[in-house]
Motif scaffolding. Sequence first.
Motif, PDB file in Angstrom:
ATOM      1  N   THR A   1       0.873  -1.167   0.000  1.00  0.00           N
ATOM      2  CA  THR A   1       0.000   0.000   0.000  1.00  0.00           C
ATOM      3  C   THR A   1       0.908   1.215   0.000  1.00  0.00           C
ATOM      4  O   THR A   1       1.750   1.362   0.902  1.00  0.00           O
TER       5      THR A   1
ATOM      6  N   ALA B   1       2.157  -0.153   4.226  1.00  0.00           N
ATOM      7  CA  ALA B   1       1.770  -1.497   4.651  1.00  0.00           C
ATOM      8  C   ALA B   1       2.105  -2.485   3.555  1.00  0.00           C
ATOM      9  O   ALA B   1       2.252  -2.106   2.396  1.00  0.00           O
ATOM     10  N   ASN B   2       2.246  -3.762   3.931  1.00  0.00           N
ATOM     11  CA  ASN B   2       2.424  -4.814   2.936  1.00  0.00           C
ATOM     12  C   ASN B   2       1.731  -6.072   3.419  1.00  0.00           C
ATOM     13  O   ASN B   2       1.530  -6.270   4.615  1.00  0.00           O
ATOM     14  N   GLY B   3       1.320  -6.893   2.461  1.00  0.00           N
ATOM     15  CA  GLY B   3       0.616  -8.125   2.799  1.00  0.00           C
ATOM     16  C   GLY B   3      -0.173  -8.624   1.619  1.00  0.00           C
ATOM     17  O   GLY B   3       0.174  -8.360   0.473  1.00  0.00           O
ATOM     18  N   GLY B   4      -1.260  -9.299   1.900  1.00  0.00           N
ATOM     19  CA  GLY B   4      -2.108  -9.855   0.852  1.00  0.00           C
ATOM     20  C   GLY B   4      -2.827  -8.766   0.073  1.00  0.00           C
ATOM     21  O   GLY B   4      -3.090  -7.675   0.580  1.00  0.00           O
ATOM     22  N   ARG B   5      -3.154  -9.088  -1.171  1.00  0.00           N
ATOM     23  CA  ARG B   5      -3.747  -8.102  -2.067  1.00  0.00           C
ATOM     24  C   ARG B   5      -5.073  -7.540  -1.524  1.00  0.00           C
ATOM     25  O   ARG B   5      -5.287  -6.330  -1.526  1.00  0.00           O
ATOM     26  N   GLU B   6      -5.950  -8.412  -1.071  1.00  0.00           N
ATOM     27  CA  GLU B   6      -7.254  -7.941  -0.598  1.00  0.00           C
ATOM     28  C   GLU B   6      -7.108  -7.003   0.601  1.00  0.00           C
ATOM     29  O   GLU B   6      -7.793  -5.982   0.686  1.00  0.00           O
ATOM     30  N   GLU B   7      -6.224  -7.350   1.510  1.00  0.00           N
ATOM     31  CA  GLU B   7      -5.999  -6.488   2.679  1.00  0.00           C
ATOM     32  C   GLU B   7      -5.454  -5.131   2.252  1.00  0.00           C
ATOM     33  O   GLU B   7      -5.883  -4.089   2.758  1.00  0.00           O
ATOM     34  N   MET B   8      -4.527  -5.124   1.296  1.00  0.00           N
ATOM     35  CA  MET B   8      -3.953  -3.854   0.841  1.00  0.00           C
ATOM     36  C   MET B   8      -5.008  -3.022   0.110  1.00  0.00           C
ATOM     37  O   MET B   8      -5.039  -1.796   0.234  1.00  0.00           O
ATOM     38  N   GLU B   9      -5.886  -3.677  -0.642  1.00  0.00           N
ATOM     39  CA  GLU B   9      -6.963  -2.950  -1.313  1.00  0.00           C
ATOM     40  C   GLU B   9      -7.920  -2.325  -0.294  1.00  0.00           C
ATOM     41  O   GLU B   9      -8.402  -1.212  -0.490  1.00  0.00           O
ATOM     42  N   ARG B  10      -8.177  -3.037   0.814  1.00  0.00           N
ATOM     43  CA  ARG B  10      -9.020  -2.465   1.874  1.00  0.00           C
ATOM     44  C   ARG B  10      -8.345  -1.240   2.487  1.00  0.00           C
ATOM     45  O   ARG B  10      -8.994  -0.230   2.763  1.00  0.00           O
ATOM     46  N   HIS B  11      -7.018  -1.336   2.699  1.00  0.00           N
ATOM     47  CA  HIS B  11      -6.286  -0.173   3.232  1.00  0.00           C
ATOM     48  C   HIS B  11      -6.446   1.030   2.316  1.00  0.00           C
ATOM     49  O   HIS B  11      -6.672   2.150   2.778  1.00  0.00           O
TER      50      HIS B  11
END
Length: 98
Positions: A27, A71-81
């Motif tokens: 993100t 932030a970094n991590g899974g795609r869906e989580e980053m899209e929510r951010h």
Amino acid sequence: MSSAPAPVELERPDLGEAADTDRPWLTLVWNDPINTMDYVTYVFQRVFGYAKPKAEKLMLDVHRKGRAVVANGGREEMERHVEVLHSYGLWATVKRDD
């Protein structure tokens, strides 16, 4: 007389592809002419729960370098951010880690 089944060739994923799916997503927050530095710091604390020193460091990266990985991590989580950051009026995007 029974015949043996024909051999089946299974596709095996390329190791490069497997490693590619393990790469995290990022993100990014981009500098903008609208939001104050104090406000961006506040948003980072509120959204990510960062302590003030970390939030200020990220804000200064946005201000001085034009962007920061927040932030970094899974795609869906980053899209929510990104959606949450947009709701606060920040410019944010998702990118695959290099």
